[in-house]
Design a protein around this motif. Structure first.
Motif, mmCIF file in Angstrom:
data_model
loop_
_atom_site.group_PDB
_atom_site.id
_atom_site.type_symbol
_atom_site.label_atom_id
_atom_site.label_comp_id
_atom_site.label_asym_id
_atom_site.label_seq_id
_atom_site.Cartn_x
_atom_site.Cartn_y
_atom_site.Cartn_z
ATOM 1 N N GLY A 36 12.601 21.818 5.854
ATOM 2 C CA GLY A 36 11.771 22.267 4.754
ATOM 3 C C GLY A 36 11.526 21.197 3.720
ATOM 4 O O GLY A 36 11.729 20.011 3.970
ATOM 5 N N GLY A 37 11.089 21.654 2.551
ATOM 6 C CA GLY A 37 10.774 20.749 1.463
ATOM 7 C C GLY A 37 12.009 20.089 0.888
ATOM 8 O O GLY A 37 13.142 20.383 1.274
ATOM 9 N N GLU A 38 11.795 19.190 -0.042
ATOM 10 C CA GLU A 38 12.898 18.445 -0.659
ATOM 11 C C GLU A 38 13.925 19.413 -1.237
ATOM 12 O O GLU A 38 13.576 20.359 -1.934
ATOM 13 C CB GLU A 38 12.357 17.527 -1.751
ATOM 14 C CG GLU A 38 13.403 16.685 -2.413
ATOM 15 C CD GLU A 38 14.199 15.848 -1.438
ATOM 16 O OE1 GLU A 38 15.416 15.734 -1.634
ATOM 17 O OE2 GLU A 38 13.628 15.328 -0.464
ATOM 18 N N ASN A 39 15.193 19.179 -0.921
ATOM 19 C CA ASN A 39 16.264 20.051 -1.400
ATOM 20 C C ASN A 39 17.533 19.220 -1.559
ATOM 21 O O ASN A 39 18.118 18.801 -0.572
ATOM 22 C CB ASN A 39 16.488 21.196 -0.420
ATOM 23 C CG ASN A 39 17.484 22.207 -0.937
ATOM 24 O OD1 ASN A 39 17.985 22.087 -2.049
ATOM 25 N ND2 ASN A 39 17.784 23.202 -0.138
ATOM 26 N N ASP A 40 17.936 18.992 -2.786
ATOM 27 C CA ASP A 40 19.169 18.237 -3.026
ATOM 28 C C ASP A 40 20.288 19.140 -3.536
ATOM 29 O O ASP A 40 21.259 18.680 -4.114
ATOM 30 C CB ASP A 40 18.917 17.088 -4.002
ATOM 31 C CG ASP A 40 18.333 17.556 -5.327
ATOM 32 O OD1 ASP A 40 18.191 18.780 -5.515
ATOM 33 O OD2 ASP A 40 18.010 16.705 -6.173
ATOM 34 N N ASP A 41 20.158 20.436 -3.285
ATOM 35 C CA ASP A 41 21.114 21.432 -3.759
ATOM 36 C C ASP A 41 22.183 21.663 -2.692
ATOM 37 O O ASP A 41 21.945 22.373 -1.713
ATOM 38 C CB ASP A 41 20.372 22.731 -4.087
ATOM 39 C CG ASP A 41 21.270 23.796 -4.664
ATOM 40 O OD1 ASP A 41 22.470 23.522 -4.890
ATOM 41 O OD2 ASP A 41 20.771 24.911 -4.891
ATOM 42 N N THR A 42 23.357 21.059 -2.860
ATOM 43 C CA THR A 42 24.421 21.224 -1.869
ATOM 44 C C THR A 42 24.964 22.653 -1.851
ATOM 45 O O THR A 42 25.473 23.111 -0.833
ATOM 46 C CB THR A 42 25.576 20.239 -2.142
ATOM 47 O OG1 THR A 42 26.040 20.428 -3.490
ATOM 48 C CG2 THR A 42 25.118 18.803 -1.962
ATOM 49 N N TYR A 43 24.819 23.377 -2.972
ATOM 50 C CA TYR A 43 25.273 24.762 -3.000
ATOM 51 C C TYR A 43 24.454 25.629 -2.043
ATOM 52 O O TYR A 43 24.959 26.596 -1.486
ATOM 53 C CB TYR A 43 25.187 25.331 -4.421
ATOM 54 C CG TYR A 43 25.662 26.759 -4.499
ATOM 55 C CD1 TYR A 43 27.014 27.069 -4.418
ATOM 56 C CD2 TYR A 43 24.757 27.802 -4.608
ATOM 57 C CE1 TYR A 43 27.458 28.375 -4.460
ATOM 58 C CE2 TYR A 43 25.184 29.119 -4.650
ATOM 59 C CZ TYR A 43 26.534 29.403 -4.579
ATOM 60 O OH TYR A 43 26.962 30.700 -4.605
ATOM 61 N N PHE A 44 23.204 25.267 -1.832
ATOM 62 C CA PHE A 44 22.350 26.011 -0.902
ATOM 63 C C PHE A 44 22.935 25.963 0.515
ATOM 64 O O PHE A 44 23.042 26.980 1.193
ATOM 65 C CB PHE A 44 20.938 25.421 -0.930
ATOM 66 C CG PHE A 44 19.973 26.088 0.001
ATOM 67 C CD1 PHE A 44 19.476 27.349 -0.269
ATOM 68 C CD2 PHE A 44 19.549 25.440 1.154
ATOM 69 C CE1 PHE A 44 18.586 27.970 0.581
ATOM 70 C CE2 PHE A 44 18.657 26.051 2.010
ATOM 71 C CZ PHE A 44 18.167 27.312 1.730
ATOM 72 N N THR A 45 23.346 24.777 0.946
ATOM 73 C CA THR A 45 23.967 24.631 2.266
ATOM 74 C C THR A 45 25.291 25.383 2.307
ATOM 75 O O THR A 45 25.602 26.051 3.302
ATOM 76 C CB THR A 45 24.190 23.147 2.599
ATOM 77 O OG1 THR A 45 22.935 22.467 2.523
ATOM 78 C CG2 THR A 45 24.775 22.967 3.975
ATOM 79 N N LYS A 46 26.061 25.294 1.241
ATOM 80 C CA LYS A 46 27.332 26.016 1.189
ATOM 81 C C LYS A 46 27.112 27.526 1.271
ATOM 82 O O LYS A 46 27.865 28.241 1.930
ATOM 83 C CB LYS A 46 28.086 25.652 -0.090
ATOM 84 C CG LYS A 46 29.462 26.296 -0.185
ATOM 85 C CD LYS A 46 30.173 25.882 -1.458
ATOM 86 C CE LYS A 46 31.565 26.459 -1.590
ATOM 87 N NZ LYS A 46 31.803 27.759 -1.046
ATOM 88 N N LEU A 47 26.071 28.024 0.626
ATOM 89 C CA LEU A 47 25.749 29.449 0.676
ATOM 90 C C LEU A 47 25.478 29.895 2.110
ATOM 91 O O LEU A 47 25.965 30.930 2.553
ATOM 92 C CB LEU A 47 24.537 29.747 -0.212
ATOM 93 C CG LEU A 47 24.031 31.183 -0.231
ATOM 94 C CD1 LEU A 47 25.085 32.125 -0.819
ATOM 95 C CD2 LEU A 47 22.739 31.281 -1.025
ATOM 96 N N ILE A 48 24.723 29.086 2.850
ATOM 97 C CA ILE A 48 24.433 29.410 4.250
ATOM 98 C C ILE A 48 25.723 29.421 5.067
ATOM 99 O O ILE A 48 25.965 30.335 5.861
ATOM 100 C CB ILE A 48 23.412 28.413 4.833
ATOM 101 C CG1 ILE A 48 22.062 28.583 4.141
ATOM 102 C CG2 ILE A 48 23.259 28.589 6.338
ATOM 103 C CD1 ILE A 48 21.050 27.502 4.462
ATOM 104 N N GLU A 49 26.553 28.420 4.864
ATOM 105 C CA GLU A 49 27.798 28.344 5.633
ATOM 106 C C GLU A 49 28.777 29.443 5.244
ATOM 107 O O GLU A 49 29.552 29.909 6.078
ATOM 108 C CB GLU A 49 28.416 26.955 5.497
ATOM 109 C CG GLU A 49 27.553 25.907 6.196
ATOM 110 C CD GLU A 49 28.197 24.542 6.297
ATOM 111 O OE1 GLU A 49 29.053 24.212 5.441
ATOM 112 O OE2 GLU A 49 27.834 23.808 7.232
ATOM 113 N N ASP A 50 28.742 29.888 3.991
ATOM 114 C CA ASP A 50 29.590 31.013 3.578
ATOM 115 C C ASP A 50 29.177 32.312 4.256
ATOM 116 O O ASP A 50 29.960 33.257 4.314
ATOM 117 C CB ASP A 50 29.539 31.196 2.058
ATOM 118 C CG ASP A 50 30.319 30.121 1.304
ATOM 119 O OD1 ASP A 50 31.094 29.383 1.950
ATOM 120 O OD2 ASP A 50 30.135 30.015 0.075
ATOM 121 N N CYS A 51 27.955 32.363 4.757
ATOM 122 C CA CYS A 51 27.455 33.565 5.439
ATOM 123 C C CYS A 51 27.750 33.541 6.936
ATOM 124 O O CYS A 51 27.311 34.421 7.670
ATOM 125 C CB CYS A 51 25.958 33.706 5.205
ATOM 126 S SG CYS A 51 25.540 34.053 3.488
ATOM 127 N N GLY A 52 28.462 32.527 7.400
ATOM 128 C CA GLY A 52 28.881 32.498 8.796
ATOM 129 C C GLY A 52 28.136 31.521 9.684
ATOM 130 O O GLY A 52 28.404 31.445 10.876
#
Length: 198
Positions: free
Chosen positions: A7-23
């Motif tokens: 996707g578009g530019e994303n430098d938010d590491t919390y976004f990746t962590k949120l996905i990984e917290d969901c399994g």
């Protein structure tokens, strides 16, 4: 489950962590300037400055939808499919930063093409630069992960068609319609079936 992010530019590491917290386990990210192709070597050609080499490299390797010639449009889909195969991913998540019109169009189009033409389960989301709606995102990610897990189970247990339609319609979290379940069933029929003996 293993997923590729794009996707578009994303430098938010919390976004990746949120996905990984969901399994999900994020195996690769291909944002406008993500880890791929960010780790590639940039060749400085004879007579070229370092700044020009960097600029040339990003123009040549950029997957931004603003490059709208047919080769780039189709090449981007093939590249996402190749990433999924290279990293053994079960699905693709395409994120679009709010108000990025290029990725807004691409997210909708790519989500359809990846599922129908390439047989890769895909989820598209729109997000704000700051994660203010994490509850909504968490719910969507959990539903997508659950759907991917169920697809894995379907392959593992080779259940009957009517039961498959029932599970896809009722339990996956998409809960759209039997039409969507039949589209997924058609997708599953085109993929090789593996069974696990009990």
């Amino acid at each position: 489950v293993r997923v590729v992010l794009a996707g578009g530019e994303n430098d938010d590491t919390y976004f990746t962590k949120l996905i990984e917290d969901c399994g999900a386990f994020v195996v690769a990210d291909r944002y406008c300037f993500g880890s791929l192709p960010g780790r590639e070597e940039i060749e400085i050609r004879d007579g070229e400055t370092a700044m020009n080499a960097i600029a040339r490299h990003y123009i040549d390797t950029n997957e931004c939808p603003r490059f709208m010639n047919p080769e780039k449009v189709h090449g981007r889909k093939k590249y996402f499919k190749q990433l999924a195969e290279d990293y053994n991913a079960d699905g693709l998540i395409i994120q679009q930063m709010k108000f990025c019109e290029y990725w807004e169009y691409e997210r909708m189009y790519c989500q359809h093409v990846m599922e129908s033409d390439y047989g890769l389960p895909c989820m598209g989301i729109e997000k704000e630069y700051v994660n203010t709606s994490t509850g909504q995102l968490r719910t969507r990610f959990q539903a997508f992960v659950e759907a991917l897990e169920r697809i894995r189970l379907i392959f593992a247990h080779s259940i009957g068609t009517s039961e498959l339609e029932k599970r896809l319609r009722i339990e996956t979290g998409f809960r759209r319609s039997i039409h969507h379940a039949r589209k997924l069933l058609d997708l599953l029929r085109r993929l090789p079936v593996k069974t696990i003996s009990d």
